[in-house]
Structure formats: structure tokens, C-alpha cells
Design an enzyme around this catalytic site. Structure first.
Site, PDB file in Angstrom:
ATOM      1  N   HIS A 355       0.791  -1.235   0.000  1.00 37.72           N
ATOM      2  CA  HIS A 355       0.000   0.000   0.000  1.00 37.72           C
ATOM      3  C   HIS A 355       0.818   1.277   0.000  1.00 37.72           C
ATOM      4  O   HIS A 355       0.252   2.362   0.038  1.00 37.72           O
ATOM      5  CB  HIS A 355      -0.910   0.047   1.224  1.00 37.72           C
ATOM      6  N   LYS A 543      -9.875  13.608   3.831  1.00 38.23           N
ATOM      7  CA  LYS A 543      -8.976  12.451   3.889  1.00 38.23           C
ATOM      8  C   LYS A 543      -8.065  12.650   5.085  1.00 38.23           C
ATOM      9  O   LYS A 543      -8.067  13.722   5.700  1.00 38.23           O
ATOM     10  CB  LYS A 543      -8.152  12.346   2.610  1.00 38.23           C
ATOM     11  N   ARG A 544      -7.258  11.641   5.438  1.00 38.31           N
ATOM     12  CA  ARG A 544      -6.311  11.827   6.527  1.00 38.31           C
ATOM     13  C   ARG A 544      -5.401  13.026   6.260  1.00 38.31           C
ATOM     14  O   ARG A 544      -5.084  13.331   5.105  1.00 38.31           O
ATOM     15  CB  ARG A 544      -5.460  10.563   6.699  1.00 38.31           C
ATOM     16  N   LYS A 549      -0.339  14.399   1.113  1.00 43.55           N
ATOM     17  CA  LYS A 549      -1.660  14.652   0.536  1.00 43.55           C
ATOM     18  C   LYS A 549      -1.874  16.142   0.253  1.00 43.55           C
ATOM     19  O   LYS A 549      -2.810  16.535  -0.417  1.00 43.55           O
ATOM     20  CB  LYS A 549      -2.754  14.114   1.464  1.00 43.55           C
ATOM     21  N   THR A 651      -8.881   6.163  -2.689  1.00 46.38           N
ATOM     22  CA  THR A 651     -10.213   5.649  -2.987  1.00 46.38           C
ATOM     23  C   THR A 651     -11.228   6.782  -2.805  1.00 46.38           C
ATOM     24  O   THR A 651     -12.316   6.723  -3.370  1.00 46.38           O
ATOM     25  CB  THR A 651     -10.610   4.475  -2.057  1.00 46.38           C
ATOM     26  N   LYS A 655     -14.855   7.789  -4.865  1.00 45.51           N
ATOM     27  CA  LYS A 655     -16.167   8.065  -4.258  1.00 45.51           C
ATOM     28  C   LYS A 655     -16.731   9.392  -4.780  1.00 45.51           C
ATOM     29  O   LYS A 655     -17.916   9.498  -5.096  1.00 45.51           O
ATOM     30  CB  LYS A 655     -16.045   8.148  -2.733  1.00 45.51           C
TER      31      LYS A 655
HETATM   32  C1  LIG Z   1     -12.439   6.591   1.570  1.00 47.59           C
HETATM   33  C2  LIG Z   1     -12.034   7.042   2.899  1.00 47.59           C
HETATM   34  C3  LIG Z   1     -10.703   7.377   3.134  1.00 47.59           C
HETATM   35  C4  LIG Z   1      -9.645   7.326   2.057  1.00 47.59           C
HETATM   36  O1  LIG Z   1      -9.609   8.551   1.376  1.00 47.59           O
HETATM   37  P1  LIG Z   1      -8.349   8.946   0.452  1.00 47.59           P
HETATM   38  O2  LIG Z   1      -8.768  10.226  -0.143  1.00 47.59           O
HETATM   39  O3  LIG Z   1      -8.228   7.859  -0.569  1.00 47.59           O
HETATM   40  O4  LIG Z   1      -7.183   9.056   1.336  1.00 47.59           O
HETATM   41  C5  LIG Z   1     -10.359   7.812   4.398  1.00 47.59           C
HETATM   42  N1  LIG Z   1     -11.263   7.900   5.388  1.00 47.59           N
HETATM   43  C6  LIG Z   1     -12.560   7.596   5.194  1.00 47.59           C
HETATM   44  C7  LIG Z   1     -13.522   7.726   6.315  1.00 47.59           C
HETATM   45  C8  LIG Z   1     -12.996   7.152   3.946  1.00 47.59           C
HETATM   46  O5  LIG Z   1     -14.283   6.833   3.758  1.00 47.59           O
END
Ligand SMILES: *Cc1c(COP(=O)(O)O)cnc(C)c1O
Length: 809
Positions: A355, A543-544, A549, A651, A655
């Protein structure tokens, strides 16, 4: 009981009264939630038992997905959806005077994951069940989820997240299936009948108690299992290997130390942290999970050599890589296999997903820790390394540099990625760019040694949770236009392309997005008392929080936009609402400083009446699956702006795309694959490419100071970080942010990409100014997003890696 609405209403009323002993008129939303949970459990109990029986009788290969994280989110809505009764229950409840949405809000959101990696595991479970594939999750039942984030005076504050406080209707404790896990002790070697025997003494013994959660297959009676393990002290023979003297207080301490093994999830920090308790958790998961698999296997009464025909074990990153030596241990010490036999079986059973390529995030455990906590496991790893290096010496005689790159043990550390690659039959990356980087750079030496072992499986997301559950209005609209086949065949969403210029469809998509934006605006108003304009662009980065990022790039851009508005109050910009949500690891100082910066900018901007119609900034606290489900359907713009080459897949990007947001992004992770489908017309690309980032890193030619000195916009926003003025009071507030860019060489190329990022935002403004055209792009994004359904991804895992068959058909 869910056959029709009247029947459901009767059952619901009966269950409520008999369970709670109060009249239905007194029922609270929490009661409604609990009763629905019980009804669903009852409804699927038979199916669950039958699925297990079918798997037993069928004797086919099953996959066990080992992960330290399962970010499953709330279960109620998705279970109702997968049972096909969501609307029936919603209507029935309404007729009884209850609101399903309110009941859903009563469920605590199990935060058993940090972010993408844990959410991927959850989406995969959903897809495995939907495809009627025999696949189960294996994880830890952390008593506390990842901390709950509060924002106090702009700073992140962490609170414990006791998600089990009000019980958990979805789990079943299987006390009868507990297993023993051993830590510490001494290994005794003896020879009997010409064979070496290894025995452990003086160990600490703890129980692993499984809690099973049903994973309901959409539209079928297939129910898989997510098994989460909880730690408890061993009964009777309590022999802690340190310090136990028989006193009661000492016993209590011991009790607590055992329970701490499944107490909390480690936050994903900027760097790998070699904490003893984390190692304990990893081994606890691996040992308990494997024992449980082998017990199932033993019932088949087959020779141990056929284990790989019955079980595939997948490890989600290297966190569960100890399954490799643990399986070796069980095979040799308990099943009496020779080393060669055990190795052959292990290598046909285990597969591994990588990952990350961030070297500071790669797991490396100090030998001393492993030796002390897991003495027998260490012996096996050492032997494995010895044999592997001997092979390498034959293969690359004399090429010491290559051998030391590949070795599992190097210096005083065990490299878990090397262990995972050597001990598994498949290694996959999570997006095509990521896999190429693994092959060409990060794991080049391994790729040259085992070329056939490497493969790509681009991540995916469950379209059931992220579209059907999160955005029911859009789902209904899609079905109205192209029929319902996309629900089981998400790639059929491509049929929407035909309607991208259909004016009546465009109007309907506009209306759905507007309703979602209004709903989010109300949420923001209720939570933060900030009023945001539903006609402004909702620009979201959720996101985190991590330097790679680049939330910082987004903030610097906001500061620049605000500066422009102050210089020229009548500037003609498209009104924007910048929305953020992100947790930072509690020990990650820079990330927390960036959160403070976002909140400070928000404060300044939102208080300024002069820009109130042009710009707002919102930070929503405690990012979680349930918050993501509210935020994403309302987004117009999706920020996917990581430094190219650093985000393995992402991911979140998928979404947002599936919900009709347009992406502003770098050519990184799965953005590359999105771009290949969408092209420049439907995505806002900017910034350095991965090869350019690598070139600059090699040459060391990049200097952030140079940009600071020539670009006045950059100089202005950078200076604002450390000088009293618009955004800081005393001047020291954002020193660490400032230094990360200017004194630490701007490792993530924030300034380098600034100009290109600003320019991409101008293109967004321009495009948003033509609403029909924007919606056309939005529809094309939705249409192409079916490719990112995890159903598609999981089919590839099932056929190319696991070799398991579906019960479908
Ligand atoms: C999908 C998701 C992530 C991952 O998001 P990235 O933009 O790919 O880092 C992190 N936290 C939650 C709660 C998510 O649903």
C-alpha cells in the site's frame, strides 16, 4: 418479516414491545435502531448458518482477508440495502411515526481503521459477499476506535472513541471458538526420532475471543463472516512472564496489560513506529486467525499438504506479515512438517498487497523486540533469512549490494515488506502507476528476482455504500434512465454517456446535487453555525491529514484567493465554499499545525463581511465513514492533489467521481486511470508528473526559495504564515508549516506546483460558469465510475490471485 410493509410493521411493533417492555409511543430513535438490528439479525440467522454449512459441504477454497483495520462504517442502512428492504422499512417506519435516518444516526460508527486501507478492507468484504464468494475478514475488535476528533480553538483535540458503549447488535461472541496465543518465554530444542522439536516454556498465555459480524451479500442469501478478535487473560494457568508475584494488585495490572492488546488502534503516523504493543497486536491477529483457519481445515481430515487448496490467506499491507512465520511454526511444530514442506505450503497460501512506497512508512521491527516477544517466530525468520540469502548468493554470486537490498534481516532490523514478498505467491500494487513504481524503483530487485509474482489490482469502492446508500436520489435517477442492471453490473453505468447532453436529465442531476448541497449546508449550519451558499462551488478535501496529501497546497491557495479579494473587493470570482475534513495522528506535529492553519484561515475569512458572498471555509471535525457519506454526495469539486508518485491509489477520489464531483488532481495513484477515461475535458489536471518528482529528488535541483523569491503570490502567503497580520496574531503560530516548506526543502513540492494549481482553479471557475457544460462533465464522471466498483476489483482478486469460485449461478 420483511416480505411486505404490513408484515414488517407488525413484527416491528411486536419486537419493540417484547424487547423493551414499553409502548411503541415511547420508543426513541435509539430503540428503533436496536429493534431493527435485532430483526435483521433474526432475518439473516438462517442464511448465515446455511452459508457456513454450504461452505463446509462444498469444501472449496476460501479466502481469509487479514487486516489490522476494517473501517466498516455504520451497518444498519447498508444491511437493509443489501437485504433489498431499505425503502420498505423506511416507509413502514414512517407510517409508524418514526424516521429511519434518525435511527441510523443512533448507530455509533466503528472507527476500526485509519483511512483508505481500512476502508478498502470493508469495501472488499461487501463485494465478496455480493459476488457470493467465500471470503471472510480477520481483524481485531479494538475496544476503542481511532480517537474522536474535536476542534477546540482551531486545534485538534483527541478523545477516546468508545464505540461499544451502548453494545453492538451486529456482533456475536463465539466464546466456544476461543484460541490461546502465547508471548515471550524460552524455546527448548530437543531431538527425538531423528527430528528436531521445539517447545516453548515460561510464556505468557492469553485468550483470543472471536466476535463474528455477518457480512450480508446484496440481493442473495449469501452471508460471509467478519471475525474480530478480542484479548482476555488466560484461565487458570496465569503465568505472566515478567513481574507476576501472585498479589491481587499485580494480577489486576496483568489483567489490564492483556486486555490492552485489543484496546486501541494505532494511529497511522508520518513515520513507522516500532511499538511493542503494536507488535503484540499483529501477532495476536495472525496467530488467532491462523489457528481458527487450521481448526476448520482439520475438520476436513485431509493431509496438511492440501491446505493451499482450501485456504487462501491475504495480507492487507505488511501489518499481518507475521502469518508467514506463524504458519511455518504451526506446520513444523504442531503438524510435524519438514521445513521444506512447510515452506512449500506457506508460499502457496499467502498473498500480499503493498500500500505504500513512502520508505519512512515501511515496517521494520527491531530484532531485539521480536526476539523477546516472539522467540520461536524470530528463530524461524532468522532461518528463513539464512536460507534465502544462501539462494541469493548462488544466484547473484558476489553482488553483495543486491543481496543486502533483498535480505529479510538487515542490520538489527527485520524488514516486513521483504518477508511478505519472499513468503507469498502474489504481490500486488493498488493502482497501475503504483505497481509500475514498485516494479521499476522501490521493489526493482525483487521484481527482477520474481517477475511473475508482481501484479496490479486497482482499488475500488462499494457502489452500494458510496452511491446507493450515500446518494439514494442519484441512484434512483440513474435507474430511471438506464434501468436497474447497473446495480449488479456497475460498469453498465457507462450507459449514462448517452444522456450527458439530454437537457431533461441534466436538469434532474442538477436538482439532485442541489438537494444534497442543501442538506450539507443545513448540517454545517447546525454543527458550526456557518451559513454556506448552495449556489457556490462546494470544493472538498476530505482524507487523513498528511504532508504528502498536500492539504497545505489547498490552504495556501485559499489564502491567495482571499488576498486577491482584499486587494480587489470587486474581483469577479465564482463563489466558493472550501470544505475540509481530516484527522491528524496525535503525534504528528506538522499535520496538527496544518489543521490549526485551516481553522485560522476559516475564522478570518468567515468573519469578514466583505467577502461573505464570495468565499467561505469550513472544517468539519471527526472525519469518518458516516461523515464522508454526507459530504461526498454534496461535492462539486474533489481535491486529489498529492505529490505525484506518493498516493498509492486513493479511494476517496473514486467516491467523489461516482457522486458527480469533478476532480482537481495530480497524475497520481488511481487519478491516472480516471484521467485515461475522462481526458482533459472532464478533469482538472495540474502539477509535476511522478517522473519529474523523481528527477528532482535525484538531482536535488529543486529550490523552494527560488520560487519564493520570484513569485510574489507565493511570497505573500508564505510570509503570512510567520508575520502578524491577516492569519496570525503573534507570528509563531505556523512556524513549523513555514519551515517544512522553506527550511526542509519542501519535500512534497508544494511551492513547485502552486502556480499550476492556481491555474487549474481558474479553469474550474470558468467551467462552473457554464452550468450545462459542468453538469455534462459531472454526468460523464458518474458514467465512467462504474469501473471503480470494488465488485470489479474483487472479481480480479478472486480469479487472478485467490483462485476461488463464486456461488453465483
Ligand atoms: C475513503 C475514505 C478514506 C480514504 O480517502 P483517500 O482520499 O483515498 O485518502 C479515508 N477515510 C474515510 C472515512 C474514507 O471513507
Amino acid at each position: 418479516m420483511f416480505d411486505n410493509k404490513e408484515c414488517f410493521k407488525e413484527m416491528f411493533k411486536k419486537e419493540l414491545v417484547s424487547q423493551l417492555g414499553k409502548p411503541i409511543s415511547d420508543a426513541t430513535d435509539a430503540d428503533v435502531y436496536n429493534i431493527l438490528g435485532l430483526l435483521i439479525r433474526e432475518r439473516i440467522g438462517q442464511d448465515w448458518a446455511e452459508t457456513n454449512q454450504r461452505l463446509k459441504d462444498n469444501k472449496a477454497r476460501q479466502v481469509y482477508y487479514f487486516s489490522m483495520e476494517f473501517l466498516i462504517g455504520r451497518q444498519l442502512g447498508n444491511n437493509l440495502l443489501n437485504l433489498g428492504v431499505l425503502e420498505l422499512v423506511r416507509d413502514g417506519l414512517q407510517e409508524l411515526g418514526f424516521d429511519l435516518d434518525a435511527a441510523e444516526e443512533e448507530e455509533s460508527d466503528p472507527g476500526l481503521g485509519n483511512g483508505g486501507l481500512g476502508r478498502l478492507a470493508a469495501c472488499f468484504l461487501d463485494s465478496l459477499a455480493a459476488q457470493q464468494l467465500p471470503g471472510h475478514g480477520c481483524g481485531i475488535r479494538y475496544r476503542y476506535g481511532l480517537f474522536e476528533q474535536k476542534i477546540v480553538d482551531g486545534h485538534q483535540v483527541e478523545l477516546p472513541d468508545y464505540w461499544l458503549q451502548r453494545g453492538n447488535v451486529w456482533e456475536v461472541c463465539r466464546e466456544d471458538k476461543k484460541v490461546e496465543v502465547r508471548f515471550g518465554g524460552q524455546v527448548h530444542m530437543s531431538e527425538r526420532d531423528g527430528q528436531l522439536h521445539f517447545e516453548l516454556s515460561g510464556f505468557e498465555s492469553i485468550w483470543a475471543i472471536p466476535f463474528d459480524i455477518p457480512v450480508i451479500g446484496s440481493g442473495s442469501s449469501h452471508v460471509n463472516t467478519l471475525r474480530l478478535w478480542s484479548a482476555r487473560p488466560g484461565k487458570g494457568s496465569i503465568k505472566p512472564y515478567t513481574g507476576y508475584d501472585g498479589s491481587y494488585y499485580n494480577y489486576l495490572n496483568y489483567y489490564r496489560s492483556v486486555e490492552s492488546v485489543s484496546e486501541f488502534l494505532y494511529p497511522d503516523d508520518s513515520e513507522f513506529e516500532g511499538k511493542l504493543l503494536r507488535l503484540k497486536q499483529q501477532y495476536f491477529l495472525c496467530s488467532a486467525g491462523l489457528q481458527s483457519i487450521l481448526r476448520t481445515f482439520d475438520k476436513l481430515e485431509l493431509p496438511i499438504t492440501s491446505l493451499p487448496d482450501k485456504a487462501a490467506i491475504h495480507i492487507n499491507d505488511t501489518h499481518p506479515a507475521l502469518v508467514i512465520p506463524e504458519l511455518m511454526r504451526i506446520l513444523m511444530d504442531e503438524k510435524h512438517c519438514s521445513w521444506e514442506e512447510a515452506w512449500h505450503i506457506t508460499r502457496q497460501t499467502v498473498s500480499y498487497t503493498n500500500h505504500t512506497t513512502l520508505s519512512e512508512a515501511l515496517e521494520k521491527w527491531p530484532i531485539t523486540l521480536v526476539k523477546q516477544l516472539l522467540p520461536r517466530i524470530y528463530m524461524i525468520i532468522e532461518e528463513l533469512n539464512k536460507r534465502f540469502c544462501a539462494e541469493l548468493l548462488e544466484c547473484y554470486s558476489g553482488d553483495q549490494q543486491r543481496i543486502s537490498q533483498l535480505a529479510i534481516i538487515y542490520g538489527d532490523q527485520i524488514r516486513m515488506a521483504n518477508l511478505a514478498i519472499v513468503g507469498s505467491y502474489s504481490v500486488n500494487g493498488v493502482a497501475s502507476l503504483h505497481t509500475e513504481i514498485l516494479k521499476k524503483r522501490e521493489m526493482k530487485a525483487f521484481y527482477e528476482l520474481y517477475p511473475a509474482r508482481f501484479n496490479n489490482k486497482t482499488n475500488g469502492i462499494s457502489h452500494r455504500r458510496w452511491l446507493m446508500h450515500a446518494n439514494p436520489d442519484l441512484s434512483r435517477l440513474i435507474t430511471e434512465v438506464i434501468g436497474s442492471r447497473w446495480i449488479t453490473q456497475p460498469q453498465e453505468m457507462i450507459g449514462l454517456i448517452k444522456y450527458a447532453e439530454d437537457q431533461s436529465f441534466i436538469e434532474r442531476v442538477r436538482e439532485v446535487k442541489r438537494i444534497n448541497k442543501l442538506r450539507l449546508a443545513k448540517y454545517v449550519q447546525d454543527k458550526l453555525h456557518i451559513s454556506i451558499d448552495p449556489d457556490s462551488i462546494f470544493d472538498v478535501q476530505a482524507k487523513r491529514l498528511h504532508a504528502y496529501k498536500r492539504q497545505l497546497l489547498n490552504v495556501l491557495h485559499m489564502m491567495h484567493v482571499y488576498n486577491q479579494l482584499k486587494d480587489n473587493p470587486s474581483a469577479d470570482i465564482t463563489p466558493r465554499t472550501f470544505l475540509f475534513s481530516a484527522k491528524a495522528a496525535p503525534g504528528y506535529y506538522l499535520a496538527k499545525n496544518i489543521i490549526k492553519l485551516i481553522n485560522t484561515v476559516a475564522d478570518t475569512v468567515n468573519r469578514d463581511q466583505a467577502v461573505r458572498d464570495k468565499m467561505k471555509v469550513v472544517f468539519l471535525e471527526n472525519y469518518s465513514v458516516s461523515l464522508a457519506e454526507k459530504l461526498i454526495p454534496a461535492a462539486d469539486v474533489s481535491e486529489q492533489i498529492s505529490t505525484a508518485g506518493k498516493e498509492a491509489s486513493g479511494t476517496g477520489n473514486m467516491k467523489f467521481m461516482m457522486n458527480g464531483a469533478l476532480t482537481i488532481g495530480t497524475l497520481d495513484g488511481a487519478n491516472v486511470e480516471m484521467y485515461n477515461m475522462l481526458g482533459d475535458d472532464n478533469m482538472f489536471l495540474f502539477g509535476l508528473r511522478a517522473e519529474q518528482v523523481m528527477m528532482y529528488n535525484q538531482s536535488g535541483e529543486y529550490s523552494p526559495w527560488q520560487i519564493y523569491n520570484v513569485d510574489s503570490r507565493v511570497k505573500e502567503v508564505m510570509d503570512q504564515l510567520i508575520q502578524p497580520g491577516r492569519f496570525c496574531s503573534e507570528g509563531q503560530d505556523f512556524e513549523s508549516v513555514y519551515q517544512s516548506v522553506l527550511h526542509h526543502q519542501d519535500e512534497f513540492f508544494v511551492l513547485k506546483d502552486f502556480d499550476s494549481y492556481v491555474e487549474a482553479h481558474l479553469r474550474i471557475d470558468l467551467a462552473y460558469g457554464n452550468p450545462n457544460d459542468w453538469l455534462k462533465k459531472s454526468i460523464l464522471n458518474i458514467a465512467h465510475s462504474g469501473k471503480f466498483s470494488s465488485d470489479h476489483t474483487i472479481k480480479q482478486y478472486a480469479s487472478d490471485i485467490w483462485n476461488i469460485d463464486s456461488f453465483l449461478l
